[in-house]
Design a protein around this motif. Structure first.
Motif, short mmCIF file in Angstrom:
data_model
loop_
_atom_site.label_atom_id
_atom_site.label_comp_id
_atom_site.label_asym_id
_atom_site.label_seq_id
_atom_site.Cartn_x
_atom_site.Cartn_y
_atom_site.Cartn_z
N MET A 1 0.85 -1.18 0.00
CA MET A 1 0.00 0.00 0.00
C MET A 1 0.89 1.23 0.00
SD MET A 1 -3.42 0.99 1.94
CE MET A 1 -3.10 0.97 3.66
N ASN A 2 0.40 2.32 -0.61
CA ASN A 2 1.12 3.57 -0.72
C ASN A 2 0.88 4.46 0.50
OD1 ASN A 2 2.11 3.22 -3.50
ND2 ASN A 2 -0.06 3.15 -3.97
N ASP A 3 1.73 5.48 0.62
CA ASP A 3 1.52 6.46 1.68
C ASP A 3 0.20 7.19 1.44
OD1 ASP A 3 3.93 5.89 2.93
OD2 ASP A 3 5.02 7.38 1.76
N PRO A 4 -0.48 7.60 2.50
CA PRO A 4 -1.73 8.34 2.31
C PRO A 4 -1.46 9.69 1.65
CG PRO A 4 -1.18 8.19 4.65
CD PRO A 4 -0.17 7.38 3.90
N ILE A 5 -2.43 10.15 0.90
CA ILE A 5 -2.39 11.48 0.31
C ILE A 5 -3.22 12.35 1.25
CG2 ILE A 5 -3.03 12.89 -1.67
CD1 ILE A 5 -3.01 10.22 -3.31
N GLN B 1 -4.59 7.83 -9.93
CA GLN B 1 -5.93 8.34 -10.21
C GLN B 1 -6.31 9.43 -9.21
OE1 GLN B 1 -8.23 4.58 -10.14
NE2 GLN B 1 -9.15 5.36 -12.03
N ALA B 2 -6.05 9.18 -7.95
CA ALA B 2 -6.39 10.15 -6.90
C ALA B 2 -5.61 11.45 -7.10
CB ALA B 2 -6.11 9.56 -5.52
N LEU B 3 -4.32 11.34 -7.39
CA LEU B 3 -3.52 12.54 -7.61
C LEU B 3 -4.00 13.33 -8.82
CD1 LEU B 3 0.01 11.09 -6.79
CD2 LEU B 3 -1.25 12.82 -5.47
N ALA B 4 -4.43 12.63 -9.87
CA ALA B 4 -4.96 13.31 -11.06
C ALA B 4 -6.26 14.05 -10.74
CB ALA B 4 -5.19 12.29 -12.18
N ILE B 5 -7.11 13.44 -9.93
CA ILE B 5 -8.36 14.09 -9.53
C ILE B 5 -8.07 15.32 -8.68
CG2 ILE B 5 -10.44 13.82 -8.08
CD1 ILE B 5 -10.46 10.85 -9.11
N ASN C 1 -3.61 20.07 -5.72
CA ASN C 1 -2.38 19.30 -5.86
C ASN C 1 -1.28 19.77 -4.93
OD1 ASN C 1 -2.28 21.66 -7.23
ND2 ASN C 1 -1.25 20.87 -9.04
N ASP C 2 -1.52 20.82 -4.17
CA ASP C 2 -0.55 21.33 -3.22
C ASP C 2 -0.89 20.83 -1.83
OD1 ASP C 2 1.34 22.77 -1.85
OD2 ASP C 2 0.68 24.72 -2.55
N LYS C 3 0.10 20.61 -1.00
CA LYS C 3 -0.17 20.10 0.35
C LYS C 3 -0.62 21.20 1.30
CE LYS C 3 2.81 16.18 -0.12
NZ LYS C 3 4.00 15.50 0.26
N ASP C 4 -0.49 22.47 0.88
CA ASP C 4 -0.98 23.56 1.72
C ASP C 4 -2.49 23.63 1.63
OD1 ASP C 4 1.53 24.30 2.56
OD2 ASP C 4 1.81 25.74 0.93
N VAL C 5 -3.06 24.54 2.38
CA VAL C 5 -4.51 24.69 2.39
C VAL C 5 -5.00 25.07 1.00
CG1 VAL C 5 -6.40 26.07 3.33
CG2 VAL C 5 -4.56 25.33 4.82
#
Length: 112
Positions: A1-5, A90-94, A101-105
């Protein structure tokens, strides 16, 4: 399994659209989690006055004290737990399509 997004989403409607799109892409309900940053009890200020007669607080009520601008949703944490690399892509594309796509708010001023 991958790291959570993980993303912090300030816009409630955007967070809901993201959740719907992620579920439609095949991620399971347990794989897409939205959690409020705040507490459902309200702001961390003397919450014990909720439900008092407005006259007991000098003419104010819950909306005046805790929601001066009416109904308001705070920021949410979106956590996506992809089962494999394909789901993660898929999740990253969505997220990118929605501008998350940025980890900030996302969807408002940042919480730094």
């Amino acid at each position: 399994m991958n790291d959570p997004i993980v993303r912090v989403i300030r816009d409630f409607d955007m967070a809901e659209r993201l959740r719907i799109d992620l579920l439609a892409a095949g991620l399971g309900p347990d794989s897409v989690q939205l959690s409020p940053i705040g507490d459902e009890a309200g702001p961390g200020q003397s919450n014990f006055t909720v439900g008092d007669n407005p006259n007991a607080k000098g003419g104010t009520d819950y909306n005046d004290v805790y929601r001066p601008e009416g109904d308001h949703h705070g920021a949410l944490i979106l956590k996506v737990l992809a089962l494999d690399a394909n789901q993660q892509q898929q999740a990253l594309a969505i997220l990118e399509r929605h501008g998350a796509n940025d980890k900030d708010v996302v969807g408002g001023a940042g919480l730094h």
